[in-house]
Design an enzyme around this catalytic site. Structure first.
Site, mmCIF file in Angstrom:
data_model
loop_
_atom_site.group_PDB
_atom_site.id
_atom_site.type_symbol
_atom_site.label_atom_id
_atom_site.label_comp_id
_atom_site.label_asym_id
_atom_site.label_seq_id
_atom_site.Cartn_x
_atom_site.Cartn_y
_atom_site.Cartn_z
ATOM 1 N N LYS A 116 0.814 -1.220 0.000
ATOM 2 C CA LYS A 116 0.000 0.000 0.000
ATOM 3 C C LYS A 116 0.851 1.276 0.000
ATOM 4 O O LYS A 116 0.514 2.237 -0.691
ATOM 5 C CB LYS A 116 -0.945 -0.008 1.184
ATOM 6 C CG LYS A 116 -2.080 -1.012 1.044
ATOM 7 C CD LYS A 116 -3.161 -0.707 2.072
ATOM 8 C CE LYS A 116 -3.961 -1.938 2.440
ATOM 9 N NZ LYS A 116 -4.787 -2.459 1.368
ATOM 10 N N GLU A 200 -3.181 7.648 6.916
ATOM 11 C CA GLU A 200 -3.757 8.563 5.933
ATOM 12 C C GLU A 200 -5.031 9.161 6.501
ATOM 13 O O GLU A 200 -5.562 8.701 7.509
ATOM 14 C CB GLU A 200 -4.004 7.857 4.586
ATOM 15 C CG GLU A 200 -5.059 6.785 4.617
ATOM 16 C CD GLU A 200 -5.180 5.995 3.311
ATOM 17 O OE1 GLU A 200 -4.271 6.049 2.464
ATOM 18 O OE2 GLU A 200 -6.213 5.321 3.146
ATOM 19 N N ASN A 235 -14.755 -2.745 7.338
ATOM 20 C CA ASN A 235 -13.925 -2.574 6.140
ATOM 21 C C ASN A 235 -13.855 -3.816 5.273
ATOM 22 O O ASN A 235 -13.009 -3.920 4.395
ATOM 23 C CB ASN A 235 -12.514 -2.108 6.503
ATOM 24 C CG ASN A 235 -12.546 -0.865 7.363
ATOM 25 O OD1 ASN A 235 -13.279 0.069 7.061
ATOM 26 N ND2 ASN A 235 -11.801 -0.867 8.440
ATOM 27 N N GLU A 288 -5.953 1.589 -3.294
ATOM 28 C CA GLU A 288 -4.942 0.574 -3.559
ATOM 29 C C GLU A 288 -5.306 -0.096 -4.878
ATOM 30 O O GLU A 288 -6.411 0.065 -5.375
ATOM 31 C CB GLU A 288 -4.927 -0.485 -2.453
ATOM 32 C CG GLU A 288 -6.237 -1.243 -2.318
ATOM 33 C CD GLU A 288 -6.097 -2.547 -1.546
ATOM 34 O OE1 GLU A 288 -4.957 -3.004 -1.315
ATOM 35 O OE2 GLU A 288 -7.137 -3.125 -1.193
HETATM 36 P P1 ADP Z 1 -7.861 -3.788 1.989
HETATM 37 O O1 ADP Z 1 -6.534 -4.073 1.373
HETATM 38 O O2 ADP Z 1 -8.002 -4.419 3.307
HETATM 39 O O3 ADP Z 1 -8.966 -4.029 1.049
HETATM 40 P P2 ADP Z 1 -8.323 -0.943 1.538
HETATM 41 O O4 ADP Z 1 -7.302 0.118 1.609
HETATM 42 O O5 ADP Z 1 -8.789 -1.336 0.199
HETATM 43 O O6 ADP Z 1 -7.805 -2.219 2.329
HETATM 44 O O7 ADP Z 1 -9.563 -0.485 2.407
HETATM 45 C C1 ADP Z 1 -10.638 -1.309 2.693
HETATM 46 C C2 ADP Z 1 -11.832 -0.471 3.138
HETATM 47 O O8 ADP Z 1 -11.510 0.330 4.271
HETATM 48 C C3 ADP Z 1 -12.311 0.519 2.119
HETATM 49 O O9 ADP Z 1 -13.214 -0.060 1.233
HETATM 50 C C4 ADP Z 1 -12.958 1.594 2.966
HETATM 51 O O10 ADP Z 1 -14.241 1.203 3.380
HETATM 52 C C5 ADP Z 1 -12.097 1.606 4.178
HETATM 53 N N1 ADP Z 1 -11.056 2.622 4.073
HETATM 54 C C6 ADP Z 1 -9.770 2.396 3.720
HETATM 55 N N2 ADP Z 1 -9.073 3.536 3.740
HETATM 56 C C7 ADP Z 1 -9.932 4.528 4.088
HETATM 57 C C8 ADP Z 1 -9.812 5.927 4.304
HETATM 58 N N3 ADP Z 1 -8.661 6.560 4.170
HETATM 59 N N4 ADP Z 1 -10.915 6.610 4.668
HETATM 60 C C9 ADP Z 1 -12.089 5.976 4.843
HETATM 61 N N5 ADP Z 1 -12.256 4.676 4.668
HETATM 62 C C10 ADP Z 1 -11.199 3.938 4.300
HETATM 63 MG MG MG Z 2 -9.096 -3.131 -0.708
#
Ligand code: ADP
Ligand code: MG
Ligand code: ADP
Length: 670
Positions: A116, A200, A235, A288
């Site tokens: 990431k 972030e 999430n 990501e």
């Molecule tokens: P993973 O690799 O576990 O899928 P992600 O970065 O794709 O991680 O995030 C998964 C979920 O977490 C997103 O779909 C969102 O709901 C939440 N999320 C991640 N980053 C943020 C952020 N900066 N602000 C708000 N929600 C977030």
């Molecule tokens: Mg994801």
């Protein structure tokens, strides 16, 4: 084209890849661990190789074992599915060294996007809009506090190697950063073997919308529209759809073009997904890129008519994409429900065990113009083990419009029979009826906002009560009719069918009068239910857990299961005990004392089978509501058990390191 490929995965995704390979005339090799000896993917493949013990770390995650299996069977290429080795560049390199093709992107793209922190740096260099934050590794809690203060609260602490919604924490204050930092790091270490975390901005109330991209080895890159995955719990995605009800053409094109630019920047090839969060004003930010086939890829396949696994195989074999961006059309609407072995009534805790009954709805054409697709890796009698993801199936529906696709999903879920373990079908079924979901007013906070106290069985409204009463009574009459027509019948056939009944639903009593006195098969009868006349039609047979039919012109699919003194009815997320009584019997029934459930408010029970990681309190300690009492690990997740109210700790029965059964008493309160 390859003549034989190996699938380095298990469960539904292994089965899904085998299906396409078979259709393409390619022979398939499955791999399996001890726990998967009798698994469906092993049965479906042309050949299968045993690769070790049940724990994934000793089987599905061991690259050498997969390569050895390729050598033994002569497989020319490997499809990794998702999870496991799918995003490990060292695995692709090891395969390449052996002259085996990895069905996925090249190591360069995986390295650039698989992490990431690195991928965010890469994306911002490629002018993709990213979530504001600190693009580096955070060293310790003090550093984390400093960075968080600079970004501004709330912030999100994330594991750089994270995935599947794990290793991610929101912090609204300095104290939460301090607390969350260490936990995020320890979870990152134990789940991903990599403790780097970053911070972030936490975007409040966003939607999760992602773009499917597809690229070949000849520089052709296209995007196949988007998927909306805002229905999440902690999430993790629960239900997805394509297209998104939120995007307009301009935003779709802008997101699609940025995604294609990013894919080009890393010489991407194969299928990949660029994930964004989108705020209320349709500003979108890169989260990501997943350099693999995504769990929810079927909804894209349903609206584009493109088989993504087939495309991945063709691209890996060096073929050019046979279509360009202008050829891609989004047609109709698709919805996916992830069916998990988890107990929706107990905070979605994992539930493992044997599927004593597994009867998914039939695939293919459904009512209206809908289509049902069910991707699964289980069968009746199979076991959902503690070793792997507790996914039972991915149920998808397609229809020309969103409303019809949602309607079809509700119907399909209501007919999905799973017994032997707890599962989230009632929750998903209730979701399909939820007005806010139906209107498409979504955000990643949807579940937390709409079900703040968790999911409880929905209360039936007036028309649902009438339908449930009709189902219960029709089933009871059909059963009585069956008893009468078998030899050695229990009642005399000359008994007239009485026309007045009372159906008890939960604690309600509903009077029903039959307007004709003959039970025919299929069953067709006019009933007066609480003053309203409804015609009830069904071809239900005794013993069938699914009741299909019509109640007052509404088509109904519900489930019924015999329980002590009655039948449990499940429909649209409702779960109600019913009992068919004569009016006199009902009168007496109302006088029965109500039995109270035992008082467990003075006990901390282990909510799932798991391992005690730590006990955070001592005997006699005063604890405020919300404070941590103990941490229990189950399914690779650390579950923090908190005090539900202010209390004083009494006797503590469990020790760290101990394995506990569900409902074991961890501690008592004074
Ligand atoms: P993973 O690799 O576990 O899928 P992600 O970065 O794709 O991680 O995030 C998964 C979920 O977490 C997103 O779909 C969102 O709901 C939440 N999320 C991640 N980053 C943020 C952020 N900066 N602000 C708000 N929600 C977030
Ligand atoms: Mg994801
Ligand atoms: P996606 O990102 O594809 O929408 P999720 O983020 O919900 O899906 O979950 C995918 C991730 O969950 C995988 O990358 C992996 O970490 C984990 N996962 C899910 N299913 C499996 C599985 N069958 N085997 C191993 N890991 C899995």
């Amino acid at each position: 084209m390859f003549t034989k490929i190996l699938i380095a995965n298990r469960g539904e995704i292994a089965c899904r890849v085998i299906k396409t390979a078979r259709r393409m005339g390619i022979a398939t090799v499955a791999v399996y661990s001890d726990a998967d000896r009798d698994a469906l993917h092993v049965e479906m493949a042309d050949e299968a190789v045993h690769i070790g013990p049940s724990a994934a770390a000793e089987s599905y995650l061991v690259a050498e074992k997969i390569i050895e299996a390729c050598r033994q069977t002569g497989a020319q290429a490997v499809h990794p599915g998702y999870g496991f080795l799918s995003e490990r560049a060292s695995f692709c390199e090891a395969l390449e060294e052996q002259g085996i093709v990895f069905i996925g992107p090249k190591p360069k793209a995986i390295n650039a996007m698989g992490d990431k922190i690195e991928s965010k740096k890469f994306a911002s260099a490629a002018n993709v809009s990213t979530v504001p934050g600190y693009l580096g590794v955070i060293e310790n809690a003090e550093h984390a506090e400093k960075i968080a203060a600079e970004i501004g609260y709330p912030v999100m602490i994330k594991a750089s190697a994270g995935g599947g919604g794990k290793g991610m924490r929101i912090a609204w204050s300095e104290a939460e950063v301090r607390d969350g930092f260490d936990r995020a790091r320890s979870e990152a270490k134990s789940s991903f073997g990599d403790d780097r975390v970053f911070i972030e901005k936490y975007v409040v109330d966003p939607r999760h919308i992602e773009i499917q991209v597809l690229a070949d080895a000849h520089g052709n890159v296209v995007y196949l529209g988007e998927r909306e995955c805002s229905i999440q719990r902690r999430n993790q995605k629960v239900a997805e759809e394509a297209p998104s009800p939120f995007l307009d053409e301009a935003t779709r094109a802008a997101m699609g073009e940025q995604s294609v630019a990013l894919a080009r920047a890393v010489d991407y090839q194969s299928a990949g997904t660029v994930e964004f969060i989108v705020d209320r004003d349709r500003n979108f930010y890169f989260l990501e890129m997943n350099t693999r086939l995504q769990v929810e890829h079927p909804v894209t396949e349903l609206i584009t008519g493109i088989d993504l696994v087939e495309q991945m195989i063709r691209v890996a074999a060096g073929e050019k994409l046979s279509f360009a961006q202008k050829d891609i059309e989004l047609n109709g609407w698709a919805v996916e429900s992830r069916i998990y072995a988890e107990d929706p009534y107990r905070n979605f805790l994992p539930s493992i065990g044997r599927l004593t009954r597994y009867r998914p709805p039939s695939e293919g054409r459904a009512a209206g113009n809908a289509i049902v697709r069910n991707d699964t890796g289980v069968f009746e009698g199979a076991e959902i083990s503690m070793y792997y993801d507790p996914m039972i199936a991915k149920l998808c529906t397609w229809a020309p419009t969103r409303a019809e696709a949602v309607e079809a999903m509700g119907e399909a879920l209501d007919g999905f029979v799973v017994d032997g373990i707890e599962h989230n079908v009632p929750f998903l079924s209730a979701l399909m009826k939820h007005p806010r979901w139906r209107e498409g007013r979504l955000s990643t906070g949807f579940i937390a906002e709409e079900y703040p106290d968790g999911f409880a069985p929905v209360m039936p409204d007036e028309s649902q009560r009438a339908a449930l009463a009709a189902i219960a009574l029709s089933a009871s009459l059909i059963e009585a009719n069956r008893r009468e027509t078998v030899p050695d019948r229990l009642r005399s056939a000359s008994d007239p069918l009485r026309d007045d009944w009372c159906v008890r639903l939960g604690d309600d009593y509903i009077d029903v009068r039959l307007l004709d006195g003959l039970v025919t098969m299929p069953f067709e009868m006019e009933m007066d239910i609480a003053g309203e006349t409804l015609s009830v039609v069904t071809d239900w047979r005794p013993g069938d857990p699914v009741w299909r039919g019509e109640v007052g012109k509404q088509s109904v699919t519900a489930q019924l299961r015999p329980i002590l003194n009655g039948v449990r009815l499940d429909w649209q997320g409702l779960s109600v005990k019913s009992r068919v009584l004569t009016p006199r019997h009902a009168e007496l029934d109302r006088l029965m004392p109500v039995k109270l459930p035992p008082d467990t408010s003075k006990l901390l029970l282990c909510p799932m089978p798991g391992l005690v990681v730590s006990i955070a309190v001592t005997e006699g300690q005063e604890v405020k509501a919300g404070e941590t009492l103990a941490v229990v690990e189950a399914m690779k997740m650390e579950n923090v058990l908190r005090a539900e109210r202010d209390l004083v700790v009494g006797v503590i029965n469990a020790k760290p390191g101990e394995s506990l059964a569900v409902d074991a008493v961890i501690m008592e309160f004074a």
